[in-house]
Design a protein around this motif. Structure first.
Motif: not given
Length: 886
Positions: A766-774, A816-832, A848-850
């Motif tokens: 939970t802590r690690h996923i929260n860090i990646i999401i934030y 600023s946050s949701l334009s190109g949200v698919d790219k942001s999610i891909t970046v989040m997956y790579k960081r994980l 769990k992250c999704k």
């Protein structure tokens, strides 16, 4: 004279029918009226209870053997006019007949019975039709009481003489009625029944008495009119009679004188006889005294004769007790203690024991104890006892030492190279049993002599037992083939591909079990034999069917049978604390030092394979549970010491392994699964294989120490790398769960740590996923957090007017946050994926992250809809579709 109801035959038959079945004959039946005392009250009103009631009184009688019983029945009329019984009285209880004075006619009377004690109710009053009926009934009752019962009740208010005169006047009438065919009630009935002994028609005064009374009354009929004249006449006649009596006495004076002379002559004869009798009495008294004196002397002589005879018998018995047979004296003073002579020695001991007991106060008359001969003989026997005890003790000490020296000098008794020898003490015990009865008698003669003998036996046999144990343990270790396992079980530097601890070391624990199997029963048997052989009054050491007994060889089955139980059949075999204490001290001398060879086997096994301590601990526990006897104290202490030493060695292994775990935290930057996690699973699996149902507590304590150290070390390593702390924790906790899943299902202690690791894993995830999401959507969820914080202090409709929270600010943040949200999610997956060393964890972590991101976005969407209305941000379902497609 009018016909009375007593003469009514139909009434009598009705009464007989009413009392049918009672075997009673009706003597008289008559109609009466029953009332409750209403006479003399003319002004009173008659109530229903005071009205006269028609009743029938029936007098009956019944024979019972030689006796006749009379009854009075009260009969009443039923609704149909039939007589039925109402009351029954026994005439034997009739005490009083009273005619009521308030009735001027005299026809009312009461009957008093002494067995009726109720004073609250007045007795019933019976009213007859006329005086004749009353007299007939009362006369019938009077005659029955007089003839049958032997007594007459008290009559009050009626003259018995008057009734007798009435009976005399009416006898002829009754007789005529009887002669004319009319039965006169009870009189005719009694005369008709010859079997009844009751006669009611009997005059109160006989005919002769009546004639005398009439003559007497006729003599004084002339003067009876004037009472005074009659009295004077009677006085004159009395004086004349007295004068006549005096004159008669005077006329008889010569006779009186003659009688007085006879009396005087008789008195003289009586005085003479009295003198003679006094003389005879004195002579008889002197004769009686002489006879008593002769009898006393005779009794003394007879008693003296009996006493002399008894004294001679007692002296003969005493001399027999004081005599020492020559054969026994020879055996006690100079006899040999060879096996062939032991029977004579035992007989001599028995005689000496009985002789000493016979001279003691309870068995010997107290008056004999102070005799000089008895004291001298007792002193002689004491010296004989002391001399024999000293000789026997010296012989036994030398005998024990020579037996053991002979066995030690013969190497065939001990284990040799290539040959394990089971210690065999059958021959030793057989030779010792020869002197078991002798020891019993030595104890009864002098209990203090057993101490040195016990010490000598223990000292000699201790040398033999220690030599046997040392030779057996040395050969056992030499003949056991087992490759030594390394003790570095959890060392982090060991290569992951290196296979550890696969060598079979079961022969080590088998060797230890064999050591116990051979020597523990031997030591228990030696303790039991020693306790009985040396005359300790303690319970049996090994219960029937016990562990030690089951492991004994066939030729040892009767080792404890000393053949001496018939000596102390009456001895107290209860538990004696002082005896137990003395026995345990002797057993310590007997077996002390043998534990070193057991310790050597334990230390040797530990060096080969420390995990074999688990098996040895279980083996020791089984033997401890089989030793329940209090007298086998040293054996139980030995097993306890072995268990403690094994536990200490295993604790040493656990401490070393924990030290190896702690060394991992000093390594530089450790990522991925630590090496001791999978190695602990291998270690735990092997430990469980060694338990085999025993030593569960020992292993559980090791698990607790191992896992606690592992988790503490893991936390220290994670704290040393704050950037990768959660990744290190979740990967290692996941590895711990995967490696111990099967064992946690069967071991409760590991199951508890499994759940602890599961909780720590979830928290790290939970802590690690929260860090990646934030990190990827920081502005979006920071805006959401500010709104949520303000909702606690201001109304929701005022939030859009706050600085930085207007709708324009919202649009900027969303854009600023949701334009190109698919790219942001891909970046989040790579960081994980970037820092994970275990690819198996990535799918579950990404799910769990999704899930967590979608929950946070759903909360943000609800807050925006509540405060800002429809601002056109992507819906939750759209965001879920984007995540699902990634």
């Amino acid at each position: 004279m009018a016909k009375s109801s007593a003469d009514d035959e139909e009434l009598r038959r009705a009464c007989e029918a009413a009392i049918e079945g009672t075997k009673q004959a009706v003597l008289m039946s008559i109609r009466v009226a029953k009332s409750r005392g209403i006479w003399g009250k003319p002004g009173s009103k008659l109530g229903r209870s005071q009205m006269a009631k028609p009743r029938v009184l029936a007098v009956s009688a019944k024979e019972e053997g030689q006796q006749t019983k009379a009854f009075l029945h009260v009969l009443k009329y039923s609704t149909g006019g039939i007589l039925e019984r109402a009351k029954l009285y026994k005439l034997i209880h009739l005490s009083k007949v009273e005619v009521v004075s308030n009735d001027p006619s005299g026809c009312t009377f009461t009957l008093g019975f002494d067995n009726l004690r109720s004073a609250s109710v007045a007795p019933p009053q019976w009213t007859m039709r006329n005086i004749d009926d009353r007299n007939r009934l009362l006369l019938c009752i009077l005659n029955i009481c007089k003839d049958v019962l032997g007594r007459v009740p008290k009559f009050v208010g009626v003259d018995v003489v008057e009734m007798a005169l009435w009976a005399k006047e009416n006898t002829s009438t009754i007789s005529k009625q009887k002669d004319g065919g009319i039965e006169a009630g009870p009189v005719a009935d009694v005369e008709a029944k010859s079997d009844m002994k009751v006669t009611v028609e009997r005059e109160l005064v006989s005919q002769a008495e009546e004639e005398d009374m009439e003559a007497l009354l006729g003599t004084y009929v002339m003067g009876i009119g004037e009472a005074g004249a009659f009295s004077e006449r009677m006085k004159r006649e009395l004086q004349a009679l007295e004068a006549a009596n005096v004159h008669a006495i005077l006329e008889n004076e010569p006779l009186i004188v003659e009688v007085l002379q006879g009396l005087e002559s008789a008195s003289s004869c009586v005085e003479d006889m009295d003198e003679w009798l006094s003389i005879f009495n004195v002579k008889l008294r002197h004769m009686r005294e002489d006879i008593e004196s002769i009898e006393a002397r005779n009794n003394k002589l007879e008693m003296q004769s009996v006493n002399n005879k008894s004294l001679i018998e007692q002296l003969d018995k005493l001399l027999e007790k004081l005599r020492i047979p020559s054969e026994y004296a020879a055996s006690l003073t100079s006899g040999s203690f060879d096996e062939a002579r032991m029977l004579q020695n035992i007989e001599a001991c028995e005689w000496l024991t009985n002789a000493l007991r016979g001279l003691e106060a309870p068995n010997l008359d107290p008056s004999y104890v102070k005799m000089r001969a008895v004291k001298e003989k007792q002193s002689e026997l004491d010296k004989l006892k002391t001399f024999f005890v000293r000789r026997a003790s010296e012989f036994l000490r030398n005998y024990f030492s020579s037996l053991v020296d002979f066995m030690i000098s013969d190497k065939s008794y001990f284990s040799q190279r290539g040959q394990l020898k089971r210690p065999d003490h059958a021959d030793l015990r057989y030779k010792c049993r020869t002197y078991a009865r002798l020891l019993q008698h030595l104890k009864s003669l002098d209990k203090n002599c057993l101490g040195p003998l016990r010490k000598a036996y223990c000292t000699s046999l201790n040398l033999l037992l220690r030599r046997e144990a040392r030779e057996f343990a040395n050969e056992l270790r030499a003949s056991t083939k087992a490759s030594r396992n390394p003790t570095v079980w959890l060392e982090g530097s060991t290569g992951s591909n290196q296979t550890l601890n696969n060598a079979d070391t079961s022969t080590v624990s088998e060797a230890y079990a064999k050591m116990l199997t051979i020597f523990i029963p031997l030591l228990v048997d030696e303790s039991s034999f020693f306790a009985h052989f040396m005359c300790f009054e303690v319970p049996a050491l090994v219960p029937p069917g016990g562990l030690a007994t089951s492991n004994k060889s066939v030729h040892d089955d009767d080792d404890d049978d000393l053949g001496i139980m018939d000596i102390d059949d009456d001895a107290d075999r209860g538990k004696n604390s002082s005896e137990l204490e003395a026995l345990n001290e002797s057993l310590h001398d007997l077996l002390d030092g043998i534990q070193e060879d057991f310790y050597a086997v334990v230390d040797w096994a530990y060096k080969i394979d420390p995990l074999r301590c688990i098996s040895m601990h279980g083996i020791t526990e089984r033997y401890i549970s089989g030793q329940k006897a209090d007298a086998a104290g040293f054996v139980r202490i030995l097993l306890d010491d072995l268990e403690s030493r094994i536990s200490m060695q295993f604790s040493r292994f656990v401490d070393e392994a924990c030290h190896q775990i702690e060394r991992n935290e000093r390594n530089v930057r450790q990522l991925g699964v630590l090496s001791y996690i999978p190695r602990f699973a291998t270690l735990a699996t092997r430990m469980e294989q060694y338990i085999q149902g025993q030593s569960r507590d020992l292993v559980d304590q090791a698990y607790i120490k191992f896992v606690s150290t592992m988790f503490a070390t893991l936390d220290k390593i994670a704290q040393a790398e704050p950037k990768y702390a959660d990744i290190i924790l979740l990967e290692n906790y996941a590895a711990f769960q995967n490696s111990l899943y099967d064992l946690a299902n069967i071991v409760p202690t590991l199951a508890k740590f499994y759940h602890q690791a599961s909780e720590a894993y979830e928290q790290a995830c939970t802590r690690h996923i929260n860090i990646i999401i934030y990190y990827q959507f920081e502005r979006l969820f920071q805006f959401d957090r500010r709104i949520n914080d303000l909702m606690f202090s201001i109304a929701p409709e005022e939030i859009p007017f706050q600085l930085g929270l207007s709708k324009t600010d919202l649009r900027k943040v969303v854009k600023s946050s949701l334009s190109g949200v698919d790219k942001s999610i891909t970046v989040m997956y790579k960081r994980l994926q970037k820092n994970l060393t275990s690819d198996e964890l990535l799918p579950s972590l990404w799910d769990k992250c999704k899930k967590q991101f979608l929950e946070k976005y759903d909360s943000f969407h609800q807050v925006v809809a509540k405060i800002y209305g429809d601002e056109g941000i992507p819906s939750v379902s759209e965001m879920g579709g984007i995540l699902a497609s990634m």
